[in-house]
Design a protein around this motif. Structure first.
Motif, PDB file in Angstrom:
ATOM      1  N   ASP A 173     124.137  78.349  94.215  1.00 44.29           N
ATOM      2  CA  ASP A 173     125.302  77.457  94.272  1.00 44.29           C
ATOM      3  C   ASP A 173     125.013  76.210  95.116  1.00 44.29           C
TER       4      ASP A 173
ATOM      5  N   LYS B 147     122.001  69.205  93.700  1.00 43.44           N
ATOM      6  CA  LYS B 147     121.511  68.503  92.513  1.00 43.44           C
ATOM      7  C   LYS B 147     122.621  67.670  91.861  1.00 43.44           C
TER       8      LYS B 147
ATOM      9  N   ARG C  93     122.728  73.940  93.136  1.00 45.36           N
ATOM     10  CA  ARG C  93     123.487  73.264  92.084  1.00 45.36           C
ATOM     11  C   ARG C  93     124.322  72.122  92.678  1.00 45.36           C
ATOM     12  N   GLU C  94     124.958  72.370  93.831  1.00 45.66           N
ATOM     13  CA  GLU C  94     125.781  71.348  94.472  1.00 45.66           C
ATOM     14  C   GLU C  94     124.926  70.147  94.928  1.00 45.66           C
TER      15      GLU C  94
END
Length: 194
Positions: A44, A50, A47-48
């Motif tokens: 997570d 990126k 992902r945040e």
């Protein structure tokens, strides 16, 4: 590696691009720097980070800086450490003609080995004095002369090879038996190759 176009490569020692980075904290936009240093299993957080990088106007410059500085820690330029690893290995072979042209114009740009060879060849073909090549590449005049001798040899050897190849090609065969001539595709975008 997919790149977005930037106006100019950054010069050596230039860190002003960081002021435009999305990951930079400001009073109105707080960003936790630790977000860009997640553990490999923190999906997570990766992902945040990126997602922020995807919005960044200097993402390419950030990635180039990470590669050129050997920075292999954290998320940089929208890529994780593992994603950047193969790029680190290929960096010396990068050939970005925009970077070569910037150096020929007198800017101090970090160059790879392939780009340095391209600068030497272009300077030789433009008949720039070896002292100018030395100044462009920040090397001694003797080293620049050595690069010019190597470039001259490479050009001569290539011409000899092409002549020998042309002499071996039979010219009196009927058209139906001759091999089709290979035509090299024209490159309109002298972009990057990493």
């Amino acid at each position: 590696m997919h790149h977005t176009k930037t106006s100019q490569p950054r010069t050596l020692g230039d860190h002003t691009w960081r002021d435009r980075a999305v990951c930079r904290s400001t009073p109105h936009h707080q960003v936790d720097p630790e977000l860009f240093f997640p553990e490999p299993d923190e999906v997570d957080r990766i992902r945040e980070a990126k997602a922020l990088c995807a919005q960044c106007p200097v993402r390419r410059v950030c990635l180039d800086a990470a590669l050129e500085n050997g920075d292999s820690v954290g998320i940089r330029g929208g890529m994780t450490e593992e994603e950047r690893e193969p790029l680190h290995k290929k960096l010396e072979h990068r050939l970005d003609y925009a970077r070569v042209n910037e150096v020929l114009a007198g800017r101090d740009i970090h160059l790879t080995k392939a780009e340095r060879r391209a600068v030497a060849r272009a300077a030789y073909q433009a008949e720039l004095p070896s002292a100018r090549l030395a100044w462009l590449l920040k090397i001694t005049d003797e080293h620049a002369e050595k690069l010019y001798r190597r470039t001259r040899r490479e050009i001569r050897n290539r011409a000899v090879e092409q002549q020998e190849k042309a002499e071996k090609t039979p010219r009196n065969q009927p058209d139906a038996l001759q091999k089709p001539e290979f035509k090299r595709p024209v490159r309109d975008d002298l972009g990057t190759a990493a």
